[in-house]
Design an enzyme around this catalytic site. Sequence first.
Site, PDB file in Angstrom:
ATOM      1  N   ILE A  37      36.106  45.366  49.390  1.00 53.29           N
ATOM      2  CA  ILE A  37      36.234  44.104  50.129  1.00 53.29           C
ATOM      3  C   ILE A  37      37.589  43.509  49.772  1.00 53.29           C
ATOM      4  CG2 ILE A  37      35.297  41.827  50.645  1.00 53.29           C
ATOM      5  CD1 ILE A  37      32.573  42.766  49.690  1.00 53.29           C
ATOM      6  N   ASP A  38      38.569  43.710  50.612  1.00 55.34           N
ATOM      7  CA  ASP A  38      39.871  43.076  50.413  1.00 55.34           C
ATOM      8  C   ASP A  38      39.800  41.680  51.025  1.00 55.34           C
ATOM      9  OD1 ASP A  38      42.671  43.140  49.612  1.00 55.34           O
ATOM     10  OD2 ASP A  38      43.079  43.015  51.756  1.00 55.34           O
ATOM     11  N   GLU A  74      39.360  49.375  43.369  1.00 58.55           N
ATOM     12  CA  GLU A  74      39.533  48.068  42.748  1.00 58.55           C
ATOM     13  C   GLU A  74      38.477  47.804  41.687  1.00 58.55           C
ATOM     14  OE1 GLU A  74      40.393  43.417  43.771  1.00 58.55           O
ATOM     15  OE2 GLU A  74      39.568  44.666  45.374  1.00 58.55           O
ATOM     16  N   ASP A 116      45.182  47.468  47.630  1.00 58.44           N
ATOM     17  CA  ASP A 116      45.364  46.372  48.581  1.00 58.44           C
ATOM     18  C   ASP A 116      46.207  46.799  49.780  1.00 58.44           C
ATOM     19  OD1 ASP A 116      44.036  44.337  47.003  1.00 58.44           O
ATOM     20  OD2 ASP A 116      45.810  44.323  45.712  1.00 58.44           O
ATOM     21  N   ASP A 158      39.470  49.850  48.449  1.00 57.38           N
ATOM     22  CA  ASP A 158      39.192  48.429  48.214  1.00 57.38           C
ATOM     23  C   ASP A 158      37.962  48.088  49.036  1.00 57.38           C
ATOM     24  OD1 ASP A 158      39.093  45.734  47.742  1.00 57.38           O
ATOM     25  OD2 ASP A 158      41.237  45.402  48.030  1.00 57.38           O
ATOM     26  N   THR A 175      38.078  39.020  48.898  1.00 54.53           N
ATOM     27  CA  THR A 175      36.752  38.613  48.406  1.00 54.53           C
ATOM     28  C   THR A 175      36.557  37.106  48.440  1.00 54.53           C
ATOM     29  OG1 THR A 175      36.605  40.575  47.001  1.00 54.53           O
ATOM     30  CG2 THR A 175      35.167  38.742  46.444  1.00 54.53           C
TER      31      THR A 175
END
Length: 295
Positions: free
Chosen positions: A113-114, A94, A238, A111, A116
Amino acid sequence: MDSEEISDHPITPEWPVPFGVIPDEHDIPSLLELALATAAEAAGLAAAERAVAVSRISTKSTVNDVVTAADKAAEELIVARLSAARPGDSFIGEEGGSRGEARDGVRWIVDPIDGTVNYVYGMPYYAVSLAAEARGRLLVGVVRNIATGTVYHASAGAGAFRDGLPVRCNEPAELGRSMLATGFGYDPDQRARQGALLAGVIPHVRDIRRTGSAALDLCMVADGTVDAYYESGPNVWDYAAGGIIAAEAGAVVGGLWGDVPGRSMILAAAPAIAGPLRGLLQSRKADTAYRSVTR
């Protein structure tokens, strides 16, 4: 239109799409072990840095699409650890985009931190999402909730697990008695279309939930916390890890028209309601809810 009147479209092909056999040179247990260890380290970094990271926020596609210093640091840690262990692999993430060329090798989908926005506000739905694929076939997926420490994982053909215990998706009797999860993008026009789509869906289901993390939504399909999930607009980072976890837990995972998931739509549902849900979304022209905001 009652939920019983929605046409039951065929659900093929299944996803991940098996583009041939998995190459023998890929040691899937070792990939999974590496992914679990790397996700744990990245989650530890994100948790430890949260107090400082949330004060150093920038934006991406819109003013609501935020990124923190921890997102970037966690992705750099993930890439560094995986590259050290497997120097020939490539990455798509990402924050860092594409790095290296996989050819017939392994590509990691990252990812850091999916969820955020949840991370910034302290809502406990944000996770490290890490998947490995080769030749278009997902091999492993790990989703680790940073706030709670809950770990979901799956590998191709070996089932799905939550904190080491096997999980299976629910078996709801009908769409009208099903709990769905969904998500929304950051572009205001896209959100308006997604809201209109939701208004057409909610009369036909038991209820809707929105956590703000596609990866965790897919894991909640896997463990039966919800019966299905759909969303237009998510990126591959994601949904890749959560997608293989949901699929290995028995869910039907795909796009709106029986194809593979993508930006226009990802759908994950218990088999009994996958057809009716897909039919409902098709009747509402769900794939028009997404448009790219990168102009």
